[in-house]
Design a protein around this motif. Structure first.
Motif, short mmCIF file in Angstrom:
data_model
loop_
_atom_site.label_atom_id
_atom_site.label_comp_id
_atom_site.label_asym_id
_atom_site.label_seq_id
_atom_site.Cartn_x
_atom_site.Cartn_y
_atom_site.Cartn_z
N VAL A 1 0.85 -1.18 0.00
CA VAL A 1 0.00 0.00 0.00
C VAL A 1 0.90 1.24 0.00
O VAL A 1 1.74 1.41 0.88
N THR B 1 -3.62 5.76 0.41
CA THR B 1 -4.91 5.21 0.80
C THR B 1 -5.80 6.30 1.35
O THR B 1 -5.39 7.44 1.53
N TRP B 2 -7.06 5.97 1.58
CA TRP B 2 -8.02 6.90 2.15
C TRP B 2 -7.79 7.04 3.66
O TRP B 2 -7.15 6.19 4.28
N ALA C 1 -8.57 4.08 6.33
CA ALA C 1 -8.25 2.76 5.80
C ALA C 1 -7.98 1.75 6.90
O ALA C 1 -7.41 2.07 7.93
N ARG D 1 -0.36 2.82 5.06
CA ARG D 1 0.71 2.79 4.08
C ARG D 1 1.83 1.87 4.56
O ARG D 1 2.18 1.87 5.74
N SER E 1 -5.90 -4.34 2.39
CA SER E 1 -7.16 -3.65 2.69
C SER E 1 -7.94 -4.54 3.64
O SER E 1 -7.45 -5.56 4.11
N ILE F 1 -7.32 3.95 -3.06
CA ILE F 1 -6.17 3.22 -2.57
C ILE F 1 -5.23 2.92 -3.73
O ILE F 1 -5.68 2.59 -4.83
#
Length: 322
Positions: free
Chosen positions: A26, A29-30, A33, A37, A54, A98
């Motif tokens: 990752v 990302t939102w 999440a 990261r 996720s 993402i």
């Protein structure tokens, strides 16, 4: 490191077994999440997976892309828009985006570099895995740069905006003084949360391999044992003996250390007596105030298991919301 979370090792093992492997990371990302990261997912050529990127809403798509990456041996950056409905299904309040970096082992992710990373993780050393997301060029950061990253304790892009660094920090440590029932509940929970644990108790009947399987045990006196273990900023110290002869010597060392959490079992009245004893031996009020006592978040815990949950929650809160 739990086998269920060691994506780099799984990817290396699968690659060496001839199955093919990809490491997915990752990189953006939102805000809400479920995986931050730097979270990683290993995928084998047989679609086996270790880790996650996720809460489950994009893993299937990543696996499909990973299988293609094994064929062309090229990296790729995937971007997914997550709708409100999909986000709700994996426990999020709202949707977002993402981005996931996919690296085929033996392709843009060299086997020798991955092996070096896995070896460092196995030794408990910090490492930084850097990837130019445009070219796919991968490398490990020099030790000095890793130390800089550790202070921030996060995976993120470099200032150039194209080099993503995944921080592989040493495992968090938990030092428990007192091989009591609560400790037997706490240590397995903490291990699942990413901690390596050590139990200090001079009473060998309490700190025994039968009571604490696969756990480091020391029967030295608590102050000597605590000094030898040298708590650092990634260490939580939990005192559970309820016996001043054992807890207090360990506290005098722990309060002088950079341990991010120091908690001690006992009621408000018990803690008041503890505070008085510590003041008598010259420990100042500021250091004493570091002690979380009565220990743990106040969730109405009664049983040893519930108390362990409260302690782990308090440790997590202190670590993540300093």
């Amino acid at each position: 490191m739990e086998a269920t979370d060691d994506a780099p090792r799984a990817a290396l093992d699968w690659h060496r077994a001839g199955k093919g492997a990809v490491l997915a990371t990752v990189i953006e990302t939102w805000g809400s999440a479920p995986r931050p990261r730097g979270s990683q997912l290993a995928v084998s050529g047989e679609a086996e997976i270790v880790g996650s990127v996720s809460g489950g809403c994009v893993e299937g798509a990543v696996v499909a892309e990973a299988l293609e990456a094994m064929e062309d041996r090229r990296h790729r950056v995937l971007e997914y828009g997550v709708s409100d409905d999909e986000a709700f299904a994996v426990g999020l309040a709202c949707g977002g985006r993402i981005r996931v970096l996919v690296e085929p082992v033996g392709g843009t992710l060299p086997e020798d570099m991955l092996a070096d990373l896995v070896a460092r993780r196995a030794r408990g050393e910090a490492a930084g895995q850097a990837v130019d997301v445009e070219s796919g060029a991968a490398s490990l950061l020099p030790a000095g740069r890793v130390a800089e990253r550790l202070r921030a304790d996060r995976s993120d892009f470099e200032p150039d905006g194209r080099t993503f660094v995944t921080l592989h920090a040493p495992p968090l440590r938990l030092i428990v003084v007192g091989g009591v029932h609560v400790a037997q509940m706490l240590i397995p929970m903490a291990r699942l949360a990413g901690y390596t644990a050590t139990v200090i108790d001079p009473r060998e009947a309490f700190a025994s391999p039968a009571r604490f399987p696969d756990t480091a045990l020391t029967h030295d006196w608590p102050d000597a044992a605590m000094t030898a273990l040298a708590p650092d900023a990634r260490t939580a110290v939990v005192l559970l003996t309820h016996d001043p002869k054992l807890d207090d010597p360990a506290l005098t060392v722990a309060l002088d250390s950079p341990a991010f959490y120091v908690g001690a079992l006992g009621s408000t009245r018990t803690h008041a007596k503890r505070v008085a004893r510590l003041k008598e031996v010259g420990i100042d009020a500021e250091r004493i105030a570091r002690i979380d006592a009565p220990i743990g978040l106040d969730i109405g815990s009664r049983t040893p298991g519930e108390i362990a949950v409260a302690i782990l929650a308090a440790m997590t809160q202190t670590l993540r919301r300093p």
